[in-house]
Scaffold this active site. Structure first.
Site, PDB file in Angstrom:
ATOM      1  N   ARG A 137       0.809  -1.220   0.000  1.00  0.00           N
ATOM      2  CA  ARG A 137       0.000   0.000   0.000  1.00  0.00           C
ATOM      3  C   ARG A 137       0.844   1.273   0.000  1.00  0.00           C
ATOM      4  NH1 ARG A 137      -3.631  -2.338   4.865  1.00  0.00           N
ATOM      5  NH2 ARG A 137      -1.773  -3.661   5.039  1.00  0.00           N
ATOM      6  N   GLY A 178       2.276 -14.454   5.616  1.00  0.00           N
ATOM      7  CA  GLY A 178       1.495 -14.133   6.806  1.00  0.00           C
ATOM      8  C   GLY A 178       2.318 -13.955   8.067  1.00  0.00           C
ATOM      9  N   ASP A 235       5.713  -2.357  11.646  1.00  0.00           N
ATOM     10  CA  ASP A 235       5.162  -1.127  11.070  1.00  0.00           C
ATOM     11  C   ASP A 235       4.331  -0.339  12.081  1.00  0.00           C
ATOM     12  OD1 ASP A 235       2.995  -2.822  11.254  1.00  0.00           O
ATOM     13  OD2 ASP A 235       2.275  -2.489   9.202  1.00  0.00           O
ATOM     14  N   GLY A 283      -7.438  -5.568  12.333  1.00  0.00           N
ATOM     15  CA  GLY A 283      -8.107  -6.730  12.891  1.00  0.00           C
ATOM     16  C   GLY A 283      -8.958  -6.282  14.069  1.00  0.00           C
ATOM     17  N   GLU A 319      -9.746 -10.548  11.146  1.00  0.00           N
ATOM     18  CA  GLU A 319      -9.167  -9.579  10.216  1.00  0.00           C
ATOM     19  C   GLU A 319     -10.276  -8.844   9.468  1.00  0.00           C
ATOM     20  OE1 GLU A 319      -5.751  -8.721   9.938  1.00  0.00           O
ATOM     21  OE2 GLU A 319      -6.149  -9.731  11.832  1.00  0.00           O
ATOM     22  N   ASN A 329      -6.943  -4.727  17.089  1.00  0.00           N
ATOM     23  CA  ASN A 329      -5.705  -5.403  17.480  1.00  0.00           C
ATOM     24  C   ASN A 329      -4.525  -4.534  17.062  1.00  0.00           C
ATOM     25  OD1 ASN A 329      -3.570  -7.258  17.805  1.00  0.00           O
ATOM     26  ND2 ASN A 329      -3.909  -8.085  15.739  1.00  0.00           N
ATOM     27  N   ASN A 345       0.621   1.794   6.953  1.00  0.00           N
ATOM     28  CA  ASN A 345       0.377   0.965   5.775  1.00  0.00           C
ATOM     29  C   ASN A 345       0.471   1.768   4.481  1.00  0.00           C
ATOM     30  OD1 ASN A 345      -0.267  -1.544   7.205  1.00  0.00           O
ATOM     31  ND2 ASN A 345      -1.973  -0.344   7.985  1.00  0.00           N
ATOM     32  N   ASN A 361      40.748  37.221   9.796  1.00  0.00           N
ATOM     33  CA  ASN A 361      39.620  37.684   8.979  1.00  0.00           C
ATOM     34  C   ASN A 361      39.853  37.300   7.526  1.00  0.00           C
ATOM     35  OD1 ASN A 361      37.101  39.531   9.113  1.00  0.00           O
ATOM     36  ND2 ASN A 361      38.200  40.156   7.276  1.00  0.00           N
TER      37      ASN A 361
END
Ligand code: UD1
Ligand code: CA
Length: 479
Positions: free
Chosen positions: A18, A83, A109, A146, A161, A176, A234, A383
């Site tokens: 995404r 997963g 994330d 979720g 989910e 969650n 995401n 200088n």
């Protein structure tokens, strides 16, 4: 003190589709670290006996970034089974034999989570003796997360989910957070029972909670008090929102510690920066990387400092600087570019339209206007006249020059490296310094000026310049 009963697993194998980015999601920057870098930092602060990070997408990049931050991390490669459940399964299998404590699983994330909140989670889990304790949050908009489904007894029953949820389940606003603490044995047992029988065809770590409940184990979900702490990244909208939130928290922390931030909306401070009381930050200022700003320094407006040390009472306005040191009481800017290796002594000055690189400039020395100082060491109270260029590059090689203390370099000089100019020496305006100048000498090499009288009137007759000259030179001119 190391917590020998704790293992932390950081999940960082996902692609982050995404984000629509070539850069892996967990390596996008916010507030001075990568997204996963914040998670790794929280894990580091827990002093767990084992920290594991699961990688797959852009594996080498992600593993290198995490290992650089935490050399003791154990990198675990996820295989083709997708997963979060599979990621945890492989990490658990990689834990040293004989480990039997608690396993903290952190989504890579979720960057704003603090070590304090994690510490509370661990303490609660150990007090209650549950098989699993997780963090949740109550959100107005729970889209994508979720959902926590609680049973009639009010306890967590399972996690559904978003993509697998029914209309009724979608109405649940408790989400969650992706932060789980499991007893090792209970977790290992239920991981073996995970399937990919769901909308995404993935093994979900979230299913472990429902499985534990079915097996009669005690599980608990603790809502966090500040929901932003557990917001996941995401997409880039969430990334910007999290960065802004982190920045607000960081700025408020420094304000409470005595720093004046005139315009928090246009000020950005990375998490590694430190600022002393009575520092003032003017609008449009970015204090980035491990910068250190001492008391009474005034920074901005419109200034970006990356890994810069600024001494007490120094003033830095409209400046871009990195990997540099600005001494106490010094002034820099406006419109000034300090590149890496610039070290300006106490009460020194680097003024408008000056660029420096690898330049050590002594106490009280000034480079006030329109100059380039590259690969040079300059003593104290010297200088450097307006428009002076340190020519450090002959087209093939770079070389360095040394200028002593109490030197006066005339305007528009060129210091051609390598050259040494002794203490108390001078150069005339427009000098090209190609040879060493002994202490106390005046270097000049411009040819004497000739004036060709009447040149304009004879070579540009009738021009406005010629008429002006004619008028000025006429005996009746009243000057
Ligand atoms: C996940 C949770 C969801 C929760 C949300 C909180 C699952 C199934 N869902 O959803 O309940 O509300 O986080 O932010 O866990 N990852 C791997 N390997 C994989 C897939 C993901 O290591 O095969 C890592 C990702 O890099 C990421 C984390 O796990 O850091 C979460 O993955 P992501 O795909 O973002 O899960 P969500 O859909 O947000
Ligand atoms: Ca996520």
């Amino acid at each position: 003190m190391t917590d020998s009963q704790l293992a932390v697993i950081v999940l960082a194998a996902g692609q982050g589709t995404r984000m629509k980015s070539r850069t892996p999601k967990v390596l996008h920057p916010l507030g001075g670290r990568t997204v996963v870098g914040h998670v790794v930092e929280a894990a580091r602060r827990l002093e767990a006996a084992h920290v594991l990070a699961v990688v797959r997408h852009e594996r080498d990049l992600v593993a290198a970034s995490i290992s650089e931050q935490l050399p003791d991390v154990l990198i675990v490669d996820q295989d083709d089974v997708p997963g979060t459940g599979r990621a945890v399964e492989l990490a658990v299998a990689a834990l040293p034999a004989g480990f039997s404590g608690d396993v903290l699983v952190l989504n890579g994330d979720v960057p704003l989570l603090t070590a304090e909140t994690l510490g509370d989670l661990i303490a609660r889990h150990r007090e209650t003796g549950a098989s699993a304790t997780i963090l949740s949050a109550i959100l107005d908009d729970a889209t994508g997360y979720g959902r926590i489904i609680r049973g009639a007894d009010g306890e967590l029953d399972r996690i559904v989910e978003h993509k697998d949820a029914t209309e009724a389940e979608l109405a649940a606003r408790e989400i969650n957070a992706g932060i789980y603490l499991f007893g090792f044995a209970a977790l290992r047992e239920q991981l073996a029972a995970l399937t990919t029988d769901n909308a995404q065809g993935e093994k979900y770590v979230t299913d472990v909670l429902g499985l534990l409940r079915t097996a009669g184990a005690a599980v608990a979900a603790l809502p966090v008090s500040d929901a932003w702490e557990v917001e996941g990244i995401n997409d880039r909208v969430q990334l910007a929102a999290a960065a802004a939130r982190l920045n607000t928290v960081t700025i408020e922390r420094w304000q409470r510690a005595g720093v004046t931030v005139q315009d928090p909306r246009t000020t950005w401070i990375d998490v590694q920066a430190t600022l002393a009381p009575d520092v003032t930050l003017k609008p449009g200022t970015q204090i980035l990387g491990p910068s250190v700003i001492e008391s009474d320094a005034v920074i901005g407006p419109d200034t970006t400092l990356f890994a810069v040390e600024v001494g007490a009472g120094a003033e830095v306005k409209r400046t871009e600087a990195s990997h540099s040191v600005i001494g106490a009481g010094a002034t820099v800017g406006p419109f000034t570019f300090l590149r890496p290796g610039t070290i300006l002594g106490a009460n020194g000055k680097i003024g408008g339209f000056v660029e420096t690189k690898n330049a050590v400039i002594g106490a009280g020395s000034k480079v006030p206007h329109l100059s380039y100082v590259g690969d040079a060491t300059i003593g104290d109270e010297t200088n450097i006249g307006a428009g002076t260029i340190f020519a450090n590059y002959d087209g093939v090689n770079k070389a360095s020059s040394t200028v002593g203390s109490h030197v006066r370099i005339g305007s528009h000089s060129v210091v051609v490296a390598p050259v040494t100019i002794g203490d108390g020496a001078y150069s005339g305006a427009g000098t090209v310094v190609r040879k060493n100048v002994p202490a106390g000498s005046l270097a000049i090499n411009v040819s004497p000026q000739r004036n060709l009288e009447g040149w304009t009137e004879s070579k540009r007759p009738g021009s406005a310049a010629a008429l002006a000259a004619e008028t000025a030179n006429s005996p009746t001119a009243d000057n």
